[in-house]
Enzyme design. Structure first.
Site, PDB file in Angstrom:
ATOM      1  CB  CYS A  69      -0.952  -0.009   1.192  1.00 24.08           C
ATOM      2  SG  CYS A  69      -1.861  -1.544   1.357  1.00 24.08           S
TER       3      CYS A  69
ATOM      4  CG  ASN B  93      -6.938  -1.264   1.433  1.00 29.57           C
ATOM      5  OD1 ASN B  93      -6.188  -0.909   0.521  1.00 29.57           O
ATOM      6  ND2 ASN B  93      -6.486  -1.688   2.604  1.00 29.57           N
TER       7      ASN B  93
ATOM      8  CG  HIS C 132      -3.239   2.915   2.016  1.00 32.24           C
ATOM      9  ND1 HIS C 132      -3.855   2.524   0.849  1.00 32.24           N
ATOM     10  CD2 HIS C 132      -3.324   1.846   2.847  1.00 32.24           C
ATOM     11  CE1 HIS C 132      -4.282   1.285   0.977  1.00 32.24           C
ATOM     12  NE2 HIS C 132      -3.979   0.846   2.176  1.00 32.24           N
TER      13      HIS C 132
HETATM   14  N1  ACO Z   1     -18.838  -8.892   9.354  1.00 29.00           N
HETATM   15  C1  ACO Z   1     -19.335  -9.211  10.567  1.00 29.00           C
HETATM   16  N2  ACO Z   1     -18.562  -9.620  11.580  1.00 29.00           N
HETATM   17  C2  ACO Z   1     -17.225  -9.696  11.346  1.00 29.00           C
HETATM   18  C3  ACO Z   1     -16.659  -9.366  10.112  1.00 29.00           C
HETATM   19  C4  ACO Z   1     -17.525  -8.967   9.087  1.00 29.00           C
HETATM   20  N3  ACO Z   1     -17.070  -8.618   7.857  1.00 29.00           N
HETATM   21  N4  ACO Z   1     -15.318  -9.533  10.191  1.00 29.00           N
HETATM   22  C5  ACO Z   1     -15.033  -9.947  11.440  1.00 29.00           C
HETATM   23  N5  ACO Z   1     -16.201 -10.046  12.141  1.00 29.00           N
HETATM   24  C6  ACO Z   1     -16.404 -10.462  13.504  1.00 29.00           C
HETATM   25  C7  ACO Z   1     -15.291 -11.344  14.020  1.00 29.00           C
HETATM   26  O1  ACO Z   1     -15.503 -12.696  13.641  1.00 29.00           O
HETATM   27  C8  ACO Z   1     -15.399 -11.128  15.491  1.00 29.00           C
HETATM   28  O2  ACO Z   1     -16.457 -11.899  15.982  1.00 29.00           O
HETATM   29  P1  ACO Z   1     -16.349 -12.585  17.435  1.00 29.00           P
HETATM   30  O3  ACO Z   1     -16.219 -11.450  18.411  1.00 29.00           O
HETATM   31  O4  ACO Z   1     -17.629 -13.331  17.528  1.00 29.00           O
HETATM   32  O5  ACO Z   1     -15.129 -13.442  17.387  1.00 29.00           O
HETATM   33  C9  ACO Z   1     -15.814  -9.654  15.607  1.00 29.00           C
HETATM   34  O6  ACO Z   1     -16.381  -9.306  14.327  1.00 29.00           O
HETATM   35  C10 ACO Z   1     -14.663  -8.732  15.906  1.00 29.00           C
HETATM   36  O7  ACO Z   1     -13.603  -9.059  15.011  1.00 29.00           O
HETATM   37  P2  ACO Z   1     -12.294  -8.237  14.964  1.00 29.00           P
HETATM   38  O8  ACO Z   1     -11.361  -8.780  13.935  1.00 29.00           O
HETATM   39  O9  ACO Z   1     -11.787  -8.085  16.370  1.00 29.00           O
HETATM   40  O10 ACO Z   1     -12.863  -6.860  14.436  1.00 29.00           O
HETATM   41  P3  ACO Z   1     -12.271  -5.427  14.628  1.00 29.00           P
HETATM   42  O11 ACO Z   1     -13.172  -4.633  15.454  1.00 29.00           O
HETATM   43  O12 ACO Z   1     -10.803  -5.457  14.943  1.00 29.00           O
HETATM   44  O13 ACO Z   1     -12.403  -4.864  13.138  1.00 29.00           O
HETATM   45  C11 ACO Z   1     -11.024  -4.491  11.231  1.00 29.00           C
HETATM   46  C12 ACO Z   1     -11.731  -5.515  12.073  1.00 29.00           C
HETATM   47  C13 ACO Z   1     -12.069  -3.566  10.601  1.00 29.00           C
HETATM   48  C14 ACO Z   1     -10.283  -5.185  10.107  1.00 29.00           C
HETATM   49  C15 ACO Z   1     -10.075  -3.698  12.142  1.00 29.00           C
HETATM   50  O14 ACO Z   1      -9.205  -4.573  12.838  1.00 29.00           O
HETATM   51  C16 ACO Z   1      -9.277  -2.713  11.417  1.00 29.00           C
HETATM   52  O15 ACO Z   1      -9.748  -1.668  11.065  1.00 29.00           O
HETATM   53  N6  ACO Z   1      -7.990  -3.007  11.166  1.00 29.00           N
HETATM   54  C17 ACO Z   1      -7.170  -2.219  10.367  1.00 29.00           C
HETATM   55  C18 ACO Z   1      -6.719  -3.061   9.291  1.00 29.00           C
HETATM   56  C19 ACO Z   1      -7.091  -2.602   7.927  1.00 29.00           C
HETATM   57  O16 ACO Z   1      -7.866  -1.721   7.676  1.00 29.00           O
HETATM   58  N7  ACO Z   1      -6.498  -3.261   7.009  1.00 29.00           N
HETATM   59  C20 ACO Z   1      -6.624  -2.950   5.666  1.00 29.00           C
HETATM   60  C21 ACO Z   1      -5.667  -3.718   4.906  1.00 29.00           C
HETATM   61  S1  ACO Z   1      -4.037  -3.456   5.338  1.00 29.00           S
HETATM   62  C22 ACO Z   1      -3.534  -2.011   4.760  1.00 29.00           C
HETATM   63  O17 ACO Z   1      -4.056  -1.498   3.837  1.00 29.00           O
HETATM   64  C23 ACO Z   1      -2.432  -1.366   5.427  1.00 29.00           C
END
Ligand code: ACO
Length: 319
Positions: free
Chosen positions: A114, A273, A243
């Site tokens: 990215c 993304n 990004h």
């Molecule tokens: N829909 C519904 N529920 C979901 C989804 C979905 N798409 N994805 C995960 N869940 C569930 C999980 O299974 C989990 O359920 P559980 O509590 O029953 O186990 C719950 O939601 C929480 O999951 P987490 O992974 O802890 O969710 P989090 O609140 O951390 O959000 C996210 C995930 C949005 C990816 C967050 O971690 C984030 O913003 N991370 C930044 C990473 C990012 O944006 N990466 C992009 C690519 S990398 C880059 O470009 C640099």
């Protein structure tokens, strides 16, 4: 030091828009869950006959047409991508042939995930400075849909396909600086062709929370590193283009820096993304929407797999 400025932009998107509701038909998710955590409502996936290559060619062609320079003036062509059609030939070489770019110039792909578009811009600047040529073509493109596990709701809802391109001009005495960095880690990982050789397909995996922590510290760090090289404040900057991974990452940074949210461009709501394409796509959208005016100062910040990070201060100056 010679710097670069952006003299034109272009972009290309696949024909198929995929909404969060569409994804909810495939995995257990909802528009509400995805939008509140990422700011994404929809993204584009390549349809039959579309690929990273077709998008790269179109975006580059658009940028070149808008530049008013001739193809013979291009002194390098670099494509930032992690999802090229082939391991070799590079997308850049195929774009070169398709568009009839000169042969006596460096033409290659670069993978810094990215952060790739900024890495490619700075690499182009260095090459142009060495060769004495004036103009470069830099493309960011991804076809991430082909490396998404459509059974993994944690990743398949985040990414999209697309391409952006810029023609840059090299000159002295420009408002320009860049910082590039990396620290190896597998927080975001896609095994690629080697581990896929036994027939198993390789997909993107990610430690979302670790990436969130990394991203929210990488953006202020890039700004601080640029600040050590150039005397500027965010007040001097017309637009900050980060990004477009996730709206919450950008909001977190705005709060941390006590910055003006209006300066931070966002388009992940309809693009998702798009990794190396995201900053280039954003610049092209801003250009077409009349947000970019000649002489404006831009701050670009990339962060992503590698882990990599990159910051750039650059001027927009349309030909
Ligand atoms: N829909 C519904 N529920 C979901 C989804 C979905 N798409 N994805 C995960 N869940 C569930 C999980 O299974 C989990 O359920 P559980 O509590 O029953 O186990 C719950 O939601 C929480 O999951 P987490 O992974 O802890 O969710 P989090 O609140 O951390 O959000 C996210 C995930 C949005 C990816 C967050 O971690 C984030 O913003 N991370 C930044 C990473 C990012 O944006 N990466 C992009 C690519 S990398 C880059 O470009 C640099």
């Amino acid at each position: 030091m010679s710097g670069i400025k952006i003299i034109s932009t272009g972009r290309a998107l696949p024909s198929k828009s995929v909404t969060n509701d569409d994804l909810a038909q495939i995995v257990d998710t909802s528009d509400e869950w995805i939008f509140t955590r990422t700011g994404i409502h929809s993204r584009y996936f390549c349809a039959e006959g579309e690929s990273a290559l077709t998008l790269a060619i179109k975006a580059a062609d658009n940028a070149l047409s808008a530049s008013k320079i001739t193809k013979d003036d291009i002194g390098c062509c670099i494509v930032a991508t992690l999802s090229a059609d082939y391991a070799t030939p590079s997308l850049a070489c195929l774009v070169q042939t398709e568009l009839g770019l000169p042969e006596d110039i460096p033409v290659f792909d670069l993978n810094a995930a990215c952060s790739g578009f900024i890495y490619a811009m700075e690499t182009a600047r260095s090459l142009l400075t060495c060769s004495g040529k004036k103009y470069g073509l830099v493309i960011g493109v991804e076809q991430l849909s082909k490396i998404l596990d459509m059974n993994d709701r944690g990743t398949c809802v985040l990414f999209g396909d697309g391409a952006g391109a810029a023609v840059i001009e090299c000159d002295d005495d420009l408002f320009y600086e860049s910082v590039l960095g990396a620290k190896g880690g597998k927080e975001i990982c896609c095994p690629g062709v080697n581990e896929g050789a036994n027939g198993s397909k390789s997909y993107v995996s990610m430690d979302g929370k670790a990436v969130f922590r990394f991203a929210t510290s990488a953006i202020p760090k890039c700004i601080e590193m640029l600040h050590e090289k150039v005397d500027f404040t965010l007040d001097d900057i017309d637009h900050v283009v980060c990004h477009q991974a996730n709206s919450r990452i950008i909001d977190h940074v705005i709060k941390k820096l006590k910055a003006d949210p209006a300066k931070f461009y966002k388009d992940m709501d309809h693009l998702g993304n798009t990794s190396a394409a995201s900053i280039a796509l954003a610049l092209s959208e801003m250009d077409d929407d009349g947000l970019l005016q000649n002489g404006q100062k831009l701050l670009l910040v990339g962060f992503g797999s590698g882990l990599t990070w990159a910051g750039m201060l650059i001027t927009y100056d349309k030909k």
